[in-house]
Design a protein around this motif. Structure first.
Motif, PDB file in Angstrom:
ATOM      1  N   ALA A 179      27.237   6.569   2.347  1.00  0.00           N
ATOM      2  CA  ALA A 179      27.105   5.122   2.553  1.00  0.00           C
ATOM      3  C   ALA A 179      27.277   4.331   1.271  1.00  0.00           C
ATOM      4  O   ALA A 179      27.993   3.312   1.235  1.00  0.00           O
ATOM      5  N   ARG A 180      26.635   4.764   0.205  1.00  0.00           N
ATOM      6  CA  ARG A 180      26.705   4.006  -1.043  1.00  0.00           C
ATOM      7  C   ARG A 180      28.119   3.974  -1.588  1.00  0.00           C
ATOM      8  O   ARG A 180      28.617   2.920  -1.993  1.00  0.00           O
ATOM      9  N   ASP A 231      30.947   4.570   0.099  1.00  0.00           N
ATOM     10  CA  ASP A 231      31.850   3.877   1.029  1.00  0.00           C
ATOM     11  C   ASP A 231      31.698   2.365   0.906  1.00  0.00           C
ATOM     12  O   ASP A 231      32.674   1.614   0.999  1.00  0.00           O
ATOM     13  N   THR A 232      30.441   1.919   0.690  1.00  0.00           N
ATOM     14  CA  THR A 232      30.216   0.483   0.496  1.00  0.00           C
ATOM     15  C   THR A 232      30.903   0.005  -0.775  1.00  0.00           C
ATOM     16  O   THR A 232      31.561  -1.051  -0.797  1.00  0.00           O
ATOM     17  N   GLU A 248      33.463   1.342  -2.172  1.00  0.00           N
ATOM     18  CA  GLU A 248      34.917   1.395  -1.947  1.00  0.00           C
ATOM     19  C   GLU A 248      35.389   0.111  -1.282  1.00  0.00           C
ATOM     20  O   GLU A 248      36.386  -0.488  -1.689  1.00  0.00           O
ATOM     21  N   ARG A 249      34.676  -0.331  -0.235  1.00  0.00           N
ATOM     22  CA  ARG A 249      35.063  -1.581   0.428  1.00  0.00           C
ATOM     23  C   ARG A 249      34.958  -2.766  -0.533  1.00  0.00           C
ATOM     24  O   ARG A 249      35.824  -3.647  -0.536  1.00  0.00           O
ATOM     25  N   GLU A 250      33.901  -2.773  -1.346  1.00  0.00           N
ATOM     26  CA  GLU A 250      33.730  -3.879  -2.294  1.00  0.00           C
ATOM     27  C   GLU A 250      34.903  -3.953  -3.267  1.00  0.00           C
ATOM     28  O   GLU A 250      35.320  -5.049  -3.654  1.00  0.00           O
TER      29      GLU A 250
END
Length: 439
Positions: free
Chosen positions: A354-355, A357-358, A360-362
Motif C-alpha cells: 500500500a505505501r 503503491d500510493t 507510485e501514484r503520487e
C-alpha cells in the motif's frame, strides 16, 4: 529640322560627408553654434547626423563612475537579456540596447557618458539653433550605435530626431509589379543614421555628418521615439531565460474572457510544451482533451453541473446555496475554449504494498501537475489567459462518459482558455526566502 531626344532623367542620388572643424565638445557648449561655424553653407533640406556622444557632453551627461556597471544599473529600467557580463536592457529613454547606452569611450578616465536625457528634444534644439543662426530649414538626427536582433555587427541608428519623417509608411501602395504592400514601413531615420556613420567613423573625431539631396525626407511632428516598437508588438522583448521567467511570473488565473476565438494551433503549441515535463520511469502520463466546439463544451459542462447539483443536494445544501455555488463555477462556461488534462499510469510499477503503491501514484500525479503547469505557462507565452479549475476531478465518471474516454484516463481538472477581458490584478509579492529551508 530634327528634334534631339530628351535627356534622360538623372538617377536618384544623394551626397553624405563628415564635417571637419568640430572642436572637442565640453559641457555647456552650443552645438548649433559649433555646427554653424563648421558648415556655414548648410542648405534647406539638408539632414544633419549628430553623434550622441557630443550631445551628451554638451548637456553635461558626464558622470564620475567607480564602476561602469553601477552607471548601467542606474540607467536601467528593465533587463531584457543577460549573458555573462553583457546586458541588453531597456533604459530610461525607452531604448533597448546594450549596457543602457552607458559609454566609457571618448571620455576622460574615471568618467562615463550617459545618453541625452531627451534625444528628441536635443535634436529639436539643434535644429532651432541652426534656423536662427543660418536661416535654414534642416532635419536633425541624433545617432547612437546599436546591435540588432538577427544580425551580427553594429550600426548607427536614430535615437533622437527633429524635422525628419522617421518612418516612411508604404502600406496601401503597390510595388513595381502592382503587388500590394501590406507590411512595408521603412525606418528612414535609421537608414540616414547608418549612412552618416560610414563617413563619420568611430575613432576619427568627426562626430557630425551632412546628407544632401534627400529633401523629401524632411517633415514636421515626427520623433525618434516612434521607432521604438511598442511592447505589445515586440516579439523579442525578452531574452530566452528572461522570457521563461516572465511567462512564469506573468501567468495569471483569468476568470473573464472576451468573445475573441482561440487559435487551436496556439493551444497545440502549449500542449507540446506540456509534454516536456519530467515523468517517472520514462513514461508519458499526460493526455489533453481539447474541447474546440461549443456543443462539446456545453454537453460536458451541463452534465458536470447536474452531477454537482445532485452532490450538493445530498450534502443538504439549500437551493439558494446551490445556485450561488453554480454561478461561481461559470468560469469554465464563459471561456471560448476548454482543455481537460488527464493522467494515465501506463508504465506504473505495481508493488503490491500500500505505501509503495500510493507513492507510485503520487509520482504520476506530480508529473501530471508539472505538465499542466508547463501548459499554463506556455499559454501565457501565447498571450492567452487561462484558469485551471479542479471540478472534473470530482466527477471523473461523468467526464469519461460524456467525452468517451478510456477508463484508465483520470481527468485532472479543466483549463479555461481565452483572451483576458481585463488586465490582471497586480500579483501579491511573495518573499521566496519564506519558502526556503536550508540544511
Amino acid at each position: 529640322m530634327s528634334v534631339p531626344p530628351p535627356s534622360p532623367s538623372p538617377s536618384p542620388s544623394y551626397e553624405v560627408w563628415a564635417l571637419a572643424g568640430i572642436p572637442e565638445v565640453r559641457p555647456g557648449d552650443d552645438l548649433a553654434r559649433l555646427v554653424a561655424d563648421a558648415a556655414p553653407g548648410l542648405r534647406n533640406g539638408d539632414v544633419l547626423l549628430v553623434t550622441s556622444k557630443i550631445v551628451s557632453k554638451a548637456e553635461g551627461r558626464i558622470v564620475r563612475a567607480d564602476s561602469r556597471e553601477e552607471a548601467i544599473d542606474a540607467e536601467t529600467v528593465r533587463v531584457v537579456a543577460r549573458r555573462g557580463p553583457l546586458r541588453i536592457v531597456e533604459n530610461r529613454q525607452g531604448l533597448v540596447m546594450a549596457a543602457a547606452g552607458v559609454d566609457a569611450s571618448n571620455t576622460e578616465p574615471g568618467t562615463v557618458l550617459l545618453l541625452p536625457e531627451d534625444p528628441d528634444a536635443s535634436a529639436a534644439a539643434i535644429r532651432a539653433g541652426l534656423r536662427e543662426l543660418l536661416s535654414v530649414d534642416v532635419g536633425v538626427i541624433v545617432t547612437d550605435t546599436f546591435g540588432r536582433p538577427w544580425r551580427a555587427g553594429l550600426t548607427d541608428v536614430a535615437i533622437g530626431a527633429a524635422g525628419v519623417r522617421v518612418l516612411d509608411d508604404l502600406r496601401g501602395g503597390t510595388d513595381a509589379h502592382g503587388n500590394p504592400l501590406n507590411a512595408t514601413v521603412i525606418a528612414t531615420a535609421d537608414e540616414l543614421a547608418a549612412a552618416g556613420d560610414l563617413v563619420k567613423g568611430k575613432a576619427d573625431g568627426l562626430p557630425v555628418a551632412v546628407v544632401r539631396g534627400l529633401g523629401h525626407v524632411l517633415g514636421e511632428g515626427a520623433t525618434a521615439a516612434q521607432l521604438v516598437r511598442a511592447a505589445a508588438d515586440d516579439m523579442f522583448r525578452l531574452g530566452t531565460s528572461e522570457a521563461v521567467r516572465e511567462a512564469v511570473t506573468q501567468r495569471r488565473t483569468v476568470r473573464a474572457f472576451t468573445a475573441e476565438p482561440v487559435d487551436p494551433a496556439a493551444v497545440r503549441r502549449a500542449v507540446a510544451a506540456a509534454v516536456t515535463a519530467p515523468a517517472p520511469h520514462h513514461t508519458t502520463p499526460w493526455r489533453f482533451v481539447l474541447l474546440e466546439s461549443e456543443a462539446a463544451r456545453h454537453e460536458l459542462l451541463d452534465a458536470m453541473r447536474d452531477a454537482w447539483i445532485e452532490d450538493l443536494r445530498r450534502d443538504g445544501k439549500t437551493e439558494e446555496s446551490i445556485a450561488k455555488r453554480i454561478r461561481r463555477g461559470d468560469v469554465l462556461r464563459n471561456a471560448p475554449y476548454l482543455a481537460v488534462p488527464c493522467m494515465v499510469m501506463d508504465g506504473a510499477h505495481a508493488y503490491g504494498h500500500a505505501r509503495r503503491d500510493t507513492a507510485e501514484r503520487e509520482m504520476f500525479v506530480v508529473a501530471t501537475g508539472a505538465g499542466v503547469q508547463n501548459f499554463l505557462v506556455a499559454l501565457a507565452g501565447e498571450r492567452l489567459g487561462s484558469a485551471w479549475v479542479s471540478s472534473t476531478m470530482f466527477c471523473r465518471d461523468v467526464v469519461r462518459k460524456v467525452l468517451g474516454l478510456p477508463e484508465d484516463w483520470d481527468p485532472m481538472g479543466a483549463v479555461a482558455i481565452g483572451h483576458a477581458a481585463e488586465a490582471p490584478r497586480e500579483r501579491v509579492e511573495r518573499d521566496a526566502e519564506r519558502f526556503i529551508t536550508v540544511r
